[in-house]
Design a protein around this motif. Structure first.
Motif, PDB file in Angstrom:
ATOM      1  N   LEU A 172      -7.613  11.425  -4.714  1.00 18.87           N
ATOM      2  CA  LEU A 172      -7.135  12.615  -5.406  1.00 18.87           C
ATOM      3  C   LEU A 172      -5.615  12.682  -5.478  1.00 18.87           C
ATOM      4  CD1 LEU A 172      -9.583  15.232  -3.836  1.00 18.87           C
ATOM      5  CD2 LEU A 172      -9.738  14.191  -6.105  1.00 18.87           C
ATOM      6  N   THR A 173      -4.935  11.881  -4.665  1.00 19.41           N
ATOM      7  CA  THR A 173      -3.472  11.923  -4.580  1.00 19.41           C
ATOM      8  C   THR A 173      -2.800  10.816  -5.380  1.00 19.41           C
ATOM      9  OG1 THR A 173      -3.601  12.889  -2.362  1.00 19.41           O
ATOM     10  CG2 THR A 173      -1.509  11.887  -2.980  1.00 19.41           C
ATOM     11  N   PHE A 174      -3.356   9.614  -5.327  1.00 20.32           N
ATOM     12  CA  PHE A 174      -2.716   8.445  -5.936  1.00 20.32           C
ATOM     13  C   PHE A 174      -3.510   7.933  -7.137  1.00 20.32           C
ATOM     14  CE2 PHE A 174      -1.504   7.877  -1.333  1.00 20.32           C
ATOM     15  CZ  PHE A 174      -0.171   8.190  -1.492  1.00 20.32           C
ATOM     16  N   SER A 175      -2.817   7.196  -7.986  1.00 19.64           N
ATOM     17  CA  SER A 175      -3.468   6.441  -9.052  1.00 19.64           C
ATOM     18  C   SER A 175      -2.934   5.011  -9.020  1.00 19.64           C
ATOM     19  CB  SER A 175      -3.209   7.070 -10.418  1.00 19.64           C
ATOM     20  OG  SER A 175      -1.828   7.035 -10.732  1.00 19.64           O
ATOM     21  N   ALA A 176      -3.703   4.095  -9.603  1.00 17.86           N
ATOM     22  CA  ALA A 176      -3.341   2.671  -9.569  1.00 17.86           C
ATOM     23  C   ALA A 176      -1.961   2.422 -10.173  1.00 17.86           C
ATOM     24  CB  ALA A 176      -4.404   1.858 -10.311  1.00 17.86           C
ATOM     25  N   GLU A 177      -1.615   3.209 -11.174  1.00 17.79           N
ATOM     26  CA  GLU A 177      -0.332   2.999 -11.857  1.00 17.79           C
ATOM     27  C   GLU A 177       0.863   3.237 -10.939  1.00 17.79           C
ATOM     28  OE1 GLU A 177      -3.320   4.427 -14.976  1.00 17.79           O
ATOM     29  OE2 GLU A 177      -2.867   4.807 -12.871  1.00 17.79           O
ATOM     30  N   GLN A 178       0.664   3.996  -9.867  1.00 19.52           N
ATOM     31  CA  GLN A 178       1.766   4.328  -8.956  1.00 19.52           C
ATOM     32  C   GLN A 178       2.017   3.264  -7.893  1.00 19.52           C
ATOM     33  OE1 GLN A 178      -0.330   8.249  -8.040  1.00 19.52           O
ATOM     34  NE2 GLN A 178       1.801   8.791  -7.657  1.00 19.52           N
ATOM     35  N   ILE A 179       1.086   2.347  -7.699  1.00 17.67           N
ATOM     36  CA  ILE A 179       1.126   1.486  -6.515  1.00 17.67           C
ATOM     37  C   ILE A 179       2.010   0.268  -6.758  1.00 17.67           C
ATOM     38  CG2 ILE A 179      -0.268   0.109  -4.921  1.00 17.67           C
ATOM     39  CD1 ILE A 179      -2.581   2.052  -5.496  1.00 17.67           C
ATOM     40  N   PRO A 180       3.078   0.101  -5.961  1.00 14.19           N
ATOM     41  CA  PRO A 180       4.009  -1.018  -6.169  1.00 14.19           C
ATOM     42  C   PRO A 180       3.403  -2.361  -5.736  1.00 14.19           C
ATOM     43  CG  PRO A 180       4.987   0.741  -4.828  1.00 14.19           C
ATOM     44  CD  PRO A 180       3.517   0.980  -4.869  1.00 14.19           C
ATOM     45  N   ASP A 231      -1.642 -13.104  -9.716  1.00 14.75           N
ATOM     46  CA  ASP A 231      -0.690 -12.731  -8.672  1.00 14.75           C
ATOM     47  C   ASP A 231      -1.419 -11.865  -7.649  1.00 14.75           C
ATOM     48  OD1 ASP A 231       1.366 -11.826  -7.073  1.00 14.75           O
ATOM     49  OD2 ASP A 231       2.729 -11.412  -8.743  1.00 14.75           O
ATOM     50  N   LEU A 232      -1.609 -12.405  -6.449  1.00 18.92           N
ATOM     51  CA  LEU A 232      -2.390 -11.714  -5.430  1.00 18.92           C
ATOM     52  C   LEU A 232      -1.626 -10.575  -4.752  1.00 18.92           C
ATOM     53  CD1 LEU A 232      -4.223 -14.759  -3.814  1.00 18.92           C
ATOM     54  CD2 LEU A 232      -4.917 -13.339  -5.747  1.00 18.92           C
ATOM     55  N   GLU A 233      -0.354 -10.416  -5.099  1.00 15.97           N
ATOM     56  CA  GLU A 233       0.413  -9.287  -4.591  1.00 15.97           C
ATOM     57  C   GLU A 233       0.340  -8.073  -5.519  1.00 15.97           C
ATOM     58  OE1 GLU A 233       4.404 -10.331  -3.564  1.00 15.97           O
ATOM     59  OE2 GLU A 233       3.792 -11.984  -2.255  1.00 15.97           O
ATOM     60  N   GLU A 234      -0.117  -8.286  -6.730  1.00 14.18           N
ATOM     61  CA  GLU A 234      -0.224  -7.189  -7.689  1.00 14.18           C
ATOM     62  C   GLU A 234      -1.453  -6.339  -7.376  1.00 14.18           C
ATOM     63  OE1 GLU A 234       1.606  -5.928  -9.916  1.00 14.18           O
ATOM     64  OE2 GLU A 234       3.146  -7.455 -10.340  1.00 14.18           O
ATOM     65  N   TYR A 235      -1.269  -5.024  -7.371  1.00 15.50           N
ATOM     66  CA  TYR A 235      -2.395  -4.153  -7.044  1.00 15.50           C
ATOM     67  C   TYR A 235      -3.525  -4.310  -8.048  1.00 15.50           C
ATOM     68  CZ  TYR A 235      -5.291  -0.192  -5.984  1.00 15.50           C
ATOM     69  OH  TYR A 235      -6.382   0.573  -5.659  1.00 15.50           O
ATOM     70  N   HIS A 236      -3.197  -4.514  -9.300  1.00 16.59           N
ATOM     71  CA  HIS A 236      -4.251  -4.599 -10.315  1.00 16.59           C
ATOM     72  C   HIS A 236      -5.132  -5.823 -10.128  1.00 16.59           C
ATOM     73  CE1 HIS A 236      -3.491  -1.107 -12.899  1.00 16.59           C
ATOM     74  NE2 HIS A 236      -2.254  -1.223 -12.486  1.00 16.59           N
ATOM     75  N   THR A 237      -4.630  -6.839  -9.455  1.00 14.57           N
ATOM     76  CA  THR A 237      -5.483  -7.984  -9.137  1.00 14.57           C
ATOM     77  C   THR A 237      -6.578  -7.564  -8.163  1.00 14.57           C
ATOM     78  OG1 THR A 237      -3.616  -9.501  -9.442  1.00 14.57           O
ATOM     79  CG2 THR A 237      -5.520 -10.340  -8.219  1.00 14.57           C
TER      80      THR A 237
END
Length: 468
Positions: free
Chosen positions: A287-295, A212-218
């Motif tokens: 320093l502010t964001f992590s991958a787990e937070q990204i929709p 899924d190319l919309e998923e950040y983890h991709t």
């Protein structure tokens, strides 16, 4: 411009190693003359026979102006993305008094003396804060590097992987060999976008295309930490052969930091370079964001190298607190909505817009982790100034330096909304975030350029070139 002498007062005057009740005496040319304790302030006012203008900030913190050494202004050529006026207005509103423009994504890029002159012409008379310039290293421009050094660029940036724009190609081994040879003995710094494409097999590429190319983890999986490690290993080979300052921009993978720290300690300490000539920065977004937070489908978070997981973020903070990361910057890299607003994260432009909010972003997180106001000066002012070899003019509150000053309310809070954003394109992952720390006033060489939501007067910024 000649001013009257001024005395800036604060109950929380922030210098590099302490916070105290005192004042800053500024001469008529906007240069710091003396830094005073409160009792010395009283004595000065009692004994002075001249009229000194007093600017009293009361309980507001008084800090050195921020130096952001990693900003893409994009003018000329891509002024729909950003421009000198909008970027420097945003900077002034954010307490930034000096920004250093990256050699891309303008057209032309800053890869020759002629191109630098074109960019300087576009900037002159259009900047509200002081602006310096990075030169660029691309294939076959090694003959231009000495001219750019002599013109006053702060250093050079190169890419070890495709940059995303055709006019700024990445360098290969032979290009680096020529660049290091040209920069030896100049005192200049070579900064790296430190990612090298890994040689994936065909099966992995097919697997990626089916995700899924919309998923950040991709997207995250497409730029693993191994790309940064591969780049570091290449840089290390050159450090061992050449006495040239090297800097790694926007470090995302925490794995790199202890390796870089070990390399710095192993290098000869007799070279006279700040931090032994081996430095690294990280950015507010790491320093502010992590991958787990990204929709899913939110391309405003896309950048390269990518924002990684929470564990990596915590390690970056740990290394910062251990004094193994040298400075923090925005890497302000805007573009137009048609390039950014694409839910396919593999195709959307990679870059985060944030130049206006770096001070408050850092303070919100730093204060929550127990850091005091001196950390602002260390990582957001002094560090970038030293990287760019402008510490004799910028980055601290010391006699002889420019009176670039900010009255800052560290307790006040605000929410980022589109109506307060001054950079040209408003899409940012920080939208609707509540931050702590409000810039009340910004002074450039003693002159007020921003107060309570308003940029003041005409652009008085200077270009940090030897001939501007």
């Amino acid at each position: 411009m000649v001013l009257s002498r001024q005395l800036f007062l604060s109950k929380r005057l922030v210098v590099e190693d302490k916070v105290f009740d005192g004042g800053i005496l500024v001469n008529s040319y906007g240069v710091i003359e003396r830094v005073l304790e409160r009792k010395e302030v009283s004595r000065l006012l009692d004994e002075s026979g001249e009229n000194i203008k007093v600017v009293d900030g009361g309980d507001l913190a008084l800090i050195a102006g921020i130096v952001d050494s990693h900003v893409h202004i994009n003018e000329p050529g891509r002024t729909a993305w950003e421009g000198f006026q909008t970027a420097t207005k945003a900077a002034a509103a954010g307490g930034i008094t000096t920004i250093i423009d990256m050699p891309l994504n303008s057209i032309p890029p800053t890869t020759s003396l002629e191109n630098l002159k074109i960019k300087a012409t576009a900037a002159k008379g259009n900047v509200f804060v002081d602006v310096g310039f990075w030169g660029g290293v691309i294939p076959q421009n090694h003959d231009s590097l000495q001219d750019l050094v002599e013109a006053g660029v702060v250093g050079f940036k190169c890419f070890l992987c495709p940059s995303g724009v055709d006019e700024f190609p990445h360098v290969e081994l032979q290009d680096l060999q020529k660049a290091f040879a040209c920069l030896e003995g100049t005192g200049s710094v070579l900064a790296f976008h430190a990612e090298i494409d890994c040689a994936y097999d065909q099966g992995h590429k097919e697997k990626m295309r089916k995700k899924d190319l919309e998923e950040y983890h991709t997207f995250l999986e497409s730029r693993p930490a191994s790309m940064e490690l591969e780049a570091f290993n290449l840089i290390k080979k050159f450090v061992k052969k050449h006495n040239v300052r090297v800097h790694i921009v926007h470090v995302s993978s925490a794995e790199i930091i202890p390796l870089l720290h070990a390399l710095r300690r192993a290098r000869s300490e007799n070279n006279g370079f700040w931090r032994n000539g081996i430095t690294a920065e990280t950015c507010h977004h790491y320093l502010t964001f992590s991958a787990e937070q990204i929709p899913k489908g939110h391309s405003e978070f896309k950048c390269a190298p990518p924002i990684r997981d929470k564990n990596n973020q915590e390690k970056l903070w740990d290394f910062l607190l251990e004094d193994k990361i040298d400075l923090i910057v925005s890497d302000h890299s805007p573009c137009t909505p048609d390039l950014k607003c694409n839910k396919n994260l593999m195709e959307a432009w990679g870059g985060i817009s944030s130049v206006q909010f770096g001070l408050s972003l850092f303070w919100t997180a730093a204060e929550a982790r127990g850091l005091d106001l001196t950390s602002i000066s260390k990582y957001l002012s002094s560090g970038p100034a030293h990287l760019c070899s402008i510490q004799h003019k910028k980055g601290a509150i010391k006699p002889g330096l420019d009176a670039d000053l900010v009255f800052f309310d560290p307790e006040a809070e605000f929410v980022i909304t589109t109506d307060i954003i001054r950079h040209k394109n408003k899409l940012t992952p920080y939208l609707n975030m509540k931050l702590k720390g409000v810039v009340k006033e910004t002074y450039l060489r003693g002159q007020l350029i921003y107060r309570d939501g308003n940029v003041i007067g005409q652009p008085i910024g200077e270009l940090l070139l030897k001939e501007s």
